[in-house]
Design an enzyme around this catalytic site. Structure first.
Site, short mmCIF file in Angstrom:
data_model
loop_
_atom_site.label_atom_id
_atom_site.label_comp_id
_atom_site.label_asym_id
_atom_site.label_seq_id
_atom_site.Cartn_x
_atom_site.Cartn_y
_atom_site.Cartn_z
N HIS A 1 21.95 -11.38 9.49
CA HIS A 1 21.31 -11.38 8.16
C HIS A 1 21.17 -9.94 7.63
CE1 HIS A 1 18.39 -13.14 5.16
NE2 HIS A 1 18.04 -11.85 5.12
N GLU A 2 20.63 -9.05 8.45
CA GLU A 2 20.40 -7.68 7.99
C GLU A 2 21.72 -6.91 7.83
OE1 GLU A 2 17.64 -6.91 6.86
OE2 GLU A 2 16.53 -8.61 7.67
N HIS B 1 23.20 -7.72 4.46
CA HIS B 1 22.68 -6.88 3.38
C HIS B 1 23.35 -5.51 3.38
CE1 HIS B 1 19.57 -9.62 2.15
NE2 HIS B 1 18.90 -9.57 3.31
N THR C 1 -9.12 9.28 -12.72
CA THR C 1 -10.44 9.84 -12.45
C THR C 1 -10.33 11.28 -11.93
OG1 THR C 1 -11.26 7.63 -11.91
CG2 THR C 1 -12.57 9.51 -11.14
N GLY D 1 -2.92 4.15 -17.50
CA GLY D 1 -1.88 4.17 -16.48
C GLY D 1 -2.18 3.17 -15.38
N PRO D 2 -1.23 2.96 -14.49
CA PRO D 2 -1.42 2.03 -13.37
C PRO D 2 -2.53 2.50 -12.43
CG PRO D 2 0.90 2.63 -13.64
CD PRO D 2 0.11 3.57 -14.48
N ASP E 1 14.33 -12.69 -0.40
CA ASP E 1 15.55 -12.26 -1.10
C ASP E 1 15.81 -13.13 -2.32
OD1 ASP E 1 15.89 -10.42 0.96
OD2 ASP E 1 17.13 -11.80 2.13
N GLY F 1 -4.37 8.61 -10.55
CA GLY F 1 -5.18 9.82 -10.61
C GLY F 1 -5.90 10.05 -11.92
N GLY G 1 -4.33 3.98 -9.25
CA GLY G 1 -3.96 4.93 -8.21
C GLY G 1 -3.17 6.13 -8.69
#
Length: 616
Positions: free
Chosen positions: A426-427, A430, A212, A205-206, A503, A210, A208
């Site tokens: 700009h924001e 979006h 371990t 798995g990726p 973006d 869990g 972080g």
């Protein structure tokens, strides 16, 4: 607190003291005492019959006096030579007084020199090195010659302190591992019908997620000893040492059965041996020994091998075959329900306000791992302490999410009025595009306060529910939302800035995935052109196509983005009044919540509808 001195300082000090005693103190103690006198004093001693022997050196005369009964000190005298006087009278006086005289004969002391300057210093240096190595090896947990010994730590039942109650969001992995726990606790139930315990289980798995923690929880649930070490601990500088450590590890495991052996980052020793660029003899010997040991031990004794990796694609096929690692258990990123459970686990030891809603935090963090969520809880607690609060509030948690995603607020970074206005448009570009399209996620927050990540502002969207699939329409509208900021700048200011760099990068990535992996382009259709080289660690891809096909892929990507950008520009032109009103409000307040944004948008829509239409 007093700083602890390194362990190898004491041997070095002892070595220096011994060297000084050997080369300086002892020779000076053994050498006779020499006293400088004048030539006239020498002549007086000669007249008074106090001289027993005289030796002529190249530039001096050494006088050995007549021994005194009351003196035990070896004292000799030395004076400078006066060649003219010596040739006329000194020799005659010496003969008349019966004093022995002559020049010292060079003695052949080769053996003494070899002993003094080669053999003894070598022995002393060797003793010093042994002292230093012994001291350092004790510090690292082994003796001088314990290279082949295993350095894994044996965790008893109470040492792990973990159970499945400490693991959340991985229900499928728990189910797969509960059978191993049940076998370790009640082996007769399985052996009575001829069932065999799986020798090994591979947790993939990726980072972080869990893996371990899951292994420790298995040991805690089964109440068995837990051997834990990393794959890199097997690989040594000396060829064969890793294999010796594998043998020692399994010997300890069998003697402590039933038990669990956990090898973290097994890809360090388990990489495929068909590497065309050359192999590593030590790593391959270690892998061969691991394969041999897994074949050799009897699983009915209760020894289970758990291993973890986030690079399963590089593992050797012989390691993954049945009879070795029989099971492959995926410990994946948690879904919405899993994130809520993980947040609750980590929030157990933190004082929370009764109004805290962890479901909102879970919806704000799609794609977050268990380690990320733990970090968010801890960051919220730290922020609460910094603000002198006695418990964690919802605002602390939401600010912690923003810090993890975009960094801390840069309050010392002041934008000019012009730049602040550009960022506001700009924001809002979006957010307005996201609100007007039907297959997008709702806006949660808009801000134009700069962050330490480099962002001058951001628009956060939070999904109402967890999604596992993305339709072509959703992918295209996502690109439209990303293009909203640049399109608003161009529409209002008739100019563009560098603010849309991220973006553009994300929009291009989505368009490329649509063309090369998702089969969502009209040009190529149902064809896979690229695949990921690493399942969990990165988004790097490889493609097997010609240069002509690569050019067609690029053209199709540019067409998708160009069409989305045109669609976004037309949408903003149709909502220009709403864009101006909302941007002005964001410029004034700097922060707008999603609910405030929707209320302002509704007011702008109502104002636009009620205003008279003017025609020319």
């Amino acid at each position: 607190m007093k700083e602890k001195k390194p362990a190898f300082i004491l041997p070095i000090i002892i070595a220096i003291v011994l060297s000084l005693m050997y080369f300086v103190v002892i020779p000076s103690m053994m050498a006779p005492q020499v006293k400088e006198i004048s030539y006239s004093e020498f002549k007086t001693m000669l007249k008074e019959d106090k001289v027993a022997e005289v030796e002529f050196g190249p530039y001096y005369i050494e006088i050995i006096p007549v021994a005194q009964e009351d003196s035990y000190a070896k004292v000799t005298y030395r004076t400078g030579r006066l060649y003219d006087v010596e040739h006329t009278t000194l020799m005659e006086e010496l003969e008349a007084s019966g004093v022995k005289y002559g020049s010292p004969i060079q003695k052949d002391n080769t053996f003494t020199q070899v002993l003094m300057y080669i053999i003894l210093p070598t022995l002393l240096t060797g003793a010093i090195m042994i002292l230093i190595m012994r001291n350092m090896s004790k510090k690292m947990g082994g003796g001088v010659m314990s290279f082949g010994k295993n350095t894994s730590k044996l965790y008893a039942e109470k040492s792990t302190g973990k159970t499945f109650l400490d693991v959340a969001g991985q229900d499928e992995a728990k189910v797969a591992l509960k059978e191993i726990i049940d076998f370790l606790n009640y082996p007769a139930k399985y052996t009575s019908i001829g069932a065999k315990l799986p020798k090994g289980a591979l947790l993939v798995g990726p980072p972080g997620t869990g893996k371990t923690l899951m292994a420790k929880a298995v040991a805690g649930e089964a109440h068995v000893p837990f051997f834990s070490l990393s794959g890199s601990e097997f690989v040594e500088m000396f060829v064969g040492m890793g294999a010796a450590r594998v043998r020692d590890l399994f010997k300890q495991a069998v003697s402590n059965a039933p038990c669990i052996v956990f090898i973290d980052e097994i890809d360090a020793i388990g990489k495929s041996r068909d590497n065309t660029l050359g192999g590593n003899d030590e790593r391959e010997q270690t892998l061969n020994q691991l394969l041999s040991e897994m074949d050799g031990f009897d699983s009915s004794k209760g020894v289970v091998i758990l291993a973890a990796t986030n690079r399963p694609e590089v593992l050797d096929k012989a390691l993954l075959r049945p009879g070795r690692f029989d099971r492959r258990i995926t410990v994946d990123l948690p879904d919405l329900e899993g994130r809520v459970a993980i947040l609750n686990v980590h929030a157990r030891h933190v004082i929370m306000d009764t109004e805290v809603d962890l479901d909102v935090i879970a919806r704000q963090t799609p794609g977050a791992s268990g380690a990320d969520l733990e970090n968010i809880i801890n960051e919220a607690a730290l922020r609460a302490v910094r603000k002198n609060k006695n418990k964690v509030f919802q605002t602390d948690l939401e600010e912690a999410v923003e810090v993890i995603l975009a960094g801390e607020e840069r309050k010392n970074k002041v934008l000019s009025d012009k730049e602040k206005n550009i960022v506001a448009y700009h924001e809002i570009g979006h957010a307005l595009v996201a609100a007007r399209l039907s297959n997008t996620e709702p806006v949660h927050k808009i801000t134009i306060i700069p962050r330490t990540s480099g962002a001058l502002g951001y628009t956060m969207q939070v999904a109402k529910e967890e999604k596992n699939l993305m339709s072509k329409e959703e992918a295209l509208e996502h690109i439209c939302v990303l293009a909203g900021g640049r399109a608003a700048e161009e529409l209002v200011f008739n100019s563009i800035t560098t603010g849309a760099a991220n973006d553009i990068e994300r929009a291009t990535q989505i368009a490329r995935l649509m063309v090369t992996q998702y089969g969502m382009s009209n040009e190529f259709g149902f064809v896979n052109l690229e695949k990921k080289t690493n399942m969990f660690l990165s988004d790097n891809v490889t493609g097997s196509y010609s240069d002509a096909t690569a050019a067609r892929i690029d053209a199709e990507i540019m067409k998708i983005i160009s069409d989305c950008y045109s669609r976004t520009m037309n949408l903003l032109k149709e909502n220009r009044k709403e864009l101006d009103a909302l941007a002005a409000k964001l410029y004034e307040k700097e922060n707008i919540t999603g609910q405030e944004f929707m209320n302002l948008l509704a007011e702008a829509d109502q104002s636009s509808t009620s205003s008279p239409t003017v025609t020319s």
